[in-house]
Design a protein around this motif. Structure first.
Motif, PDB file in Angstrom:
ATOM      1  N   ALA A  25       0.828  -1.208   0.000  1.00 43.76           N
ATOM      2  CA  ALA A  25       0.000   0.000   0.000  1.00 43.76           C
ATOM      3  C   ALA A  25       0.865   1.262   0.000  1.00 43.76           C
ATOM      4  O   ALA A  25       2.080   1.216   0.208  1.00 43.76           O
ATOM      5  CB  ALA A  25      -0.934  -0.009   1.208  1.00 43.76           C
ATOM      6  N   GLY A  26       0.210   2.390  -0.215  1.00 45.31           N
ATOM      7  CA  GLY A  26       0.914   3.659  -0.334  1.00 45.31           C
ATOM      8  C   GLY A  26       0.804   4.555   0.886  1.00 45.31           C
ATOM      9  O   GLY A  26       0.444   4.118   1.984  1.00 45.31           O
ATOM     10  N   PHE A  27       1.083   5.821   0.681  1.00 43.39           N
ATOM     11  CA  PHE A  27       1.087   6.846   1.733  1.00 43.39           C
ATOM     12  C   PHE A  27      -0.275   6.908   2.414  1.00 43.39           C
ATOM     13  O   PHE A  27      -1.310   6.884   1.757  1.00 43.39           O
ATOM     14  CB  PHE A  27       1.420   8.199   1.089  1.00 43.39           C
ATOM     15  N   LEU A  28      -0.265   6.981   3.739  1.00 38.34           N
ATOM     16  CA  LEU A  28      -1.467   7.123   4.559  1.00 38.34           C
ATOM     17  C   LEU A  28      -2.318   5.847   4.594  1.00 38.34           C
ATOM     18  O   LEU A  28      -3.409   5.847   5.128  1.00 38.34           O
ATOM     19  CB  LEU A  28      -2.320   8.310   4.072  1.00 38.34           C
ATOM     20  N   CYS A  29      -1.815   4.748   4.006  1.00 38.11           N
ATOM     21  CA  CYS A  29      -2.621   3.525   3.892  1.00 38.11           C
ATOM     22  C   CYS A  29      -1.891   2.320   4.477  1.00 38.11           C
ATOM     23  O   CYS A  29      -0.663   2.253   4.426  1.00 38.11           O
ATOM     24  CB  CYS A  29      -2.938   3.236   2.422  1.00 38.11           C
ATOM     25  N   LEU A 136      -0.502  17.264   9.445  1.00 36.36           N
ATOM     26  CA  LEU A 136      -1.139  16.708  10.633  1.00 36.36           C
ATOM     27  C   LEU A 136      -0.603  17.330  11.919  1.00 36.36           C
ATOM     28  O   LEU A 136      -1.200  17.197  12.986  1.00 36.36           O
ATOM     29  CB  LEU A 136      -0.974  15.179  10.663  1.00 36.36           C
ATOM     30  N   ASN A 137       0.515  18.035  11.823  1.00 39.62           N
ATOM     31  CA  ASN A 137       0.998  18.802  12.974  1.00 39.62           C
ATOM     32  C   ASN A 137       0.119  20.008  13.264  1.00 39.62           C
ATOM     33  O   ASN A 137       0.186  20.583  14.360  1.00 39.62           O
ATOM     34  CB  ASN A 137       2.427  19.305  12.716  1.00 39.62           C
ATOM     35  N   ASN A 138      -0.691  20.387  12.277  1.00 35.76           N
ATOM     36  CA  ASN A 138      -1.408  21.661  12.380  1.00 35.76           C
ATOM     37  C   ASN A 138      -2.929  21.545  12.347  1.00 35.76           C
ATOM     38  O   ASN A 138      -3.618  22.511  12.661  1.00 35.76           O
ATOM     39  CB  ASN A 138      -0.963  22.579  11.228  1.00 35.76           C
ATOM     40  N   VAL A 139      -3.457  20.386  11.943  1.00 43.60           N
ATOM     41  CA  VAL A 139      -4.911  20.203  11.869  1.00 43.60           C
ATOM     42  C   VAL A 139      -5.276  18.845  12.440  1.00 43.60           C
ATOM     43  O   VAL A 139      -4.421  17.978  12.602  1.00 43.60           O
ATOM     44  CB  VAL A 139      -5.424  20.309  10.409  1.00 43.60           C
ATOM     45  N   ASN A 140      -6.576  18.663  12.735  1.00 46.97           N
ATOM     46  CA  ASN A 140      -7.023  17.352  13.208  1.00 46.97           C
ATOM     47  C   ASN A 140      -7.219  16.406  12.018  1.00 46.97           C
ATOM     48  O   ASN A 140      -7.181  16.815  10.851  1.00 46.97           O
ATOM     49  CB  ASN A 140      -8.295  17.471  14.046  1.00 46.97           C
ATOM     50  N   LEU A 141      -7.430  15.128  12.314  1.00 48.85           N
ATOM     51  CA  LEU A 141      -7.483  14.119  11.260  1.00 48.85           C
ATOM     52  C   LEU A 141      -8.665  14.345  10.324  1.00 48.85           C
ATOM     53  O   LEU A 141      -8.559  14.108   9.107  1.00 48.85           O
ATOM     54  CB  LEU A 141      -7.559  12.716  11.878  1.00 48.85           C
ATOM     55  N   LYS A 142      -9.786  14.835  10.842  1.00 47.17           N
ATOM     56  CA  LYS A 142     -10.948  15.081   9.991  1.00 47.17           C
ATOM     57  C   LYS A 142     -10.635  16.128   8.937  1.00 47.17           C
ATOM     58  O   LYS A 142     -10.919  15.940   7.742  1.00 47.17           O
ATOM     59  CB  LYS A 142     -12.139  15.525  10.841  1.00 47.17           C
ATOM     60  N   LEU A 143     -10.030  17.223   9.339  1.00 49.78           N
ATOM     61  CA  LEU A 143      -9.678  18.269   8.384  1.00 49.78           C
ATOM     62  C   LEU A 143      -8.573  17.788   7.441  1.00 49.78           C
ATOM     63  O   LEU A 143      -8.572  18.113   6.246  1.00 49.78           O
ATOM     64  CB  LEU A 143      -9.242  19.540   9.116  1.00 49.78           C
ATOM     65  N   TYR A 144      -7.650  16.991   7.966  1.00 47.42           N
ATOM     66  CA  TYR A 144      -6.593  16.423   7.137  1.00 47.42           C
ATOM     67  C   TYR A 144      -7.210  15.618   5.984  1.00 47.42           C
ATOM     68  O   TYR A 144      -6.823  15.782   4.819  1.00 47.42           O
ATOM     69  CB  TYR A 144      -5.694  15.528   7.990  1.00 47.42           C
ATOM     70  N   PRO A 178      -2.408   6.587  11.556  1.00 44.09           N
ATOM     71  CA  PRO A 178      -0.975   6.883  11.446  1.00 44.09           C
ATOM     72  C   PRO A 178      -0.534   7.924  12.462  1.00 44.09           C
ATOM     73  O   PRO A 178      -1.286   8.836  12.802  1.00 44.09           O
ATOM     74  CB  PRO A 178      -0.844   7.434  10.021  1.00 44.09           C
ATOM     75  N   ALA A 179       0.687   7.767  12.936  1.00 45.82           N
ATOM     76  CA  ALA A 179       1.264   8.787  13.815  1.00 45.82           C
ATOM     77  C   ALA A 179       1.659  10.002  12.985  1.00 45.82           C
ATOM     78  O   ALA A 179       1.987   9.896  11.798  1.00 45.82           O
ATOM     79  CB  ALA A 179       2.491   8.228  14.533  1.00 45.82           C
ATOM     80  N   THR A 180       1.623  11.166  13.618  1.00 37.08           N
ATOM     81  CA  THR A 180       2.021  12.395  12.926  1.00 37.08           C
ATOM     82  C   THR A 180       3.433  12.271  12.371  1.00 37.08           C
ATOM     83  O   THR A 180       3.702  12.650  11.224  1.00 37.08           O
ATOM     84  CB  THR A 180       1.936  13.588  13.887  1.00 37.08           C
ATOM     85  N   HIS A 181       4.337  11.706  13.144  1.00 39.11           N
ATOM     86  CA  HIS A 181       5.727  11.610  12.675  1.00 39.11           C
ATOM     87  C   HIS A 181       5.859  10.620  11.514  1.00 39.11           C
ATOM     88  O   HIS A 181       6.745  10.771  10.683  1.00 39.11           O
ATOM     89  CB  HIS A 181       6.679  11.244  13.829  1.00 39.11           C
ATOM     90  N   TYR A 184       5.191  12.472   8.301  1.00 40.84           N
ATOM     91  CA  TYR A 184       6.347  13.319   7.979  1.00 40.84           C
ATOM     92  C   TYR A 184       7.467  12.472   7.373  1.00 40.84           C
ATOM     93  O   TYR A 184       7.999  12.803   6.297  1.00 40.84           O
ATOM     94  CB  TYR A 184       6.851  14.042   9.234  1.00 40.84           C
ATOM     95  N   HIS A 185       7.818  11.374   8.023  1.00 46.50           N
ATOM     96  CA  HIS A 185       8.938  10.548   7.544  1.00 46.50           C
ATOM     97  C   HIS A 185       8.608   9.883   6.200  1.00 46.50           C
ATOM     98  O   HIS A 185       9.482   9.785   5.328  1.00 46.50           O
ATOM     99  CB  HIS A 185       9.302   9.490   8.580  1.00 46.50           C
ATOM    100  N   HIS A 186       7.357   9.436   6.027  1.00 47.00           N
ATOM    101  CA  HIS A 186       6.978   8.854   4.740  1.00 47.00           C
ATOM    102  C   HIS A 186       7.047   9.891   3.623  1.00 47.00           C
ATOM    103  O   HIS A 186       7.510   9.591   2.512  1.00 47.00           O
ATOM    104  CB  HIS A 186       5.572   8.265   4.819  1.00 47.00           C
TER     105      HIS A 186
END
Length: 269
Positions: A25-29, A136-144, A178-181, A184-186
């Motif tokens: 799978a890819g980013f965020l998945c 994700l450092n700046n908004v909640n998951l719903k807005l993300y 997913p964790a915020t970090h 970022y790392h992905h």
């Protein structure tokens, strides 16, 4: 199931019987992103799904990642479970990991399927991915999710009443977010990725698959892959964008099964 590999716990799932087919799978998945294709795929193949480091039920160390490193995780997993050779499919970032895996271990890959993927991002793509890594450092998951999803799904999908709201609700309630970090790392691993000059070393039968309405990894990215990989075939699906695993799962599964069922040792474009 989990296994200790390369200093982390890696989660994987195996279903079905037949020749092994590994899905990345890819980013965020995580592995669940392939769920809508699974009934079709497991009817013919032993399907192995994995949570990349940082996602789902795999460990998420707060340290720099590379896609080559994540390919190494998968190679070690195959050694652990005793599978010598697989058909390999990767979506988006998963397709980039798949490229690294076949380049490092060509003996492990019988065929390659790159879905909505790329060899190197352009300026617009890189800007999007950099932003998603920071957001994700700046908004909640719903807005993300509200920010990301328009890049993933088509106008037609958005017009289905309640569909996007349901996906956002699913993401918010998902037990393995997913964790915020991790994001970022992905994202930085994607930005550092470039196989442009190495694609000529991929020689296995390859299907490059993309949705006609993909605005995140547009058709030109898939054209570049198909032109540079000597034994590659490009297929553009009429329906679906970047998220065609969710939006058009039957069409994607059909294309995968047709490719896997038809190539021979003399496979050519």
């Amino acid at each position: 199931m989990k296994v200790q590999i390369n200093g982390i716990e890696l989660f994987y799932d195996i279903k079905g019987a037949g020749e092994p087919l590994l899905l990345v799978a890819g980013f965020l998945c995580d592995h669940a992103y392939w769920s809508l294709l699974m009934p079709s795929l497991i009817s013919r193949y032993q399907v192995i799904r994995v949570d990349n480091r940082g996602m789902g039920r795999s460990s998420a160390p707060d340290s720099p990642y590379s896609l080559k490193q994540m390919a190494g995780d998968i190679a070690a997993l195959l050694d652990h479970i005793g599978i010598d050779k697989v058909h390999l499919a990767g979506h988006s970032m998963g397709g980039q990991i798949a490229q690294e895996l076949v380049l490092a271990h060509p003996e492990k890959v019988q065929s390659l399927i790159l879905l909505s993927s790329l060899a190197k991002g352009d300026e617009r793509f890189n800007s999007i991915i950099e932003t998603w890594g920071d957001l994700l450092n700046n908004v909640n998951l719903k807005l993300y999710e509200k920010v990301v999803l328009p890049w993933i799904f088509t106008d037609e999908f958005y017009s289905i009443p309640g569909m996007i709201e349901g996906l956002i609700e699913f993401a918010i309630k998902y037990p393995f977010p997913p964790a915020t970090h991790t994001l970022y790392h992905h994202s930085r691993a994607i930005l550092d990725f470039d196989t442009t000059d190495r694609l000529k070393h991929i020689h296995c039968p390859t299907l490059v698959l993309v949705g006609k309405q993909d605005v995140l990894t547009p058709i030109k990215f898939s054209e570049q892959l198909a032109q540079a990989i000597s034994n590659a075939k490009l297929l553009v699906l009429e329906r679906g964008g970047h998220g065609f695993l969710v939006e058009s799962p039957d069409a994607v599964a059909s294309a995968i099964l047709k490719f896997l069922g038809s190539f021979t040792p003399t496979f050519t474009k």
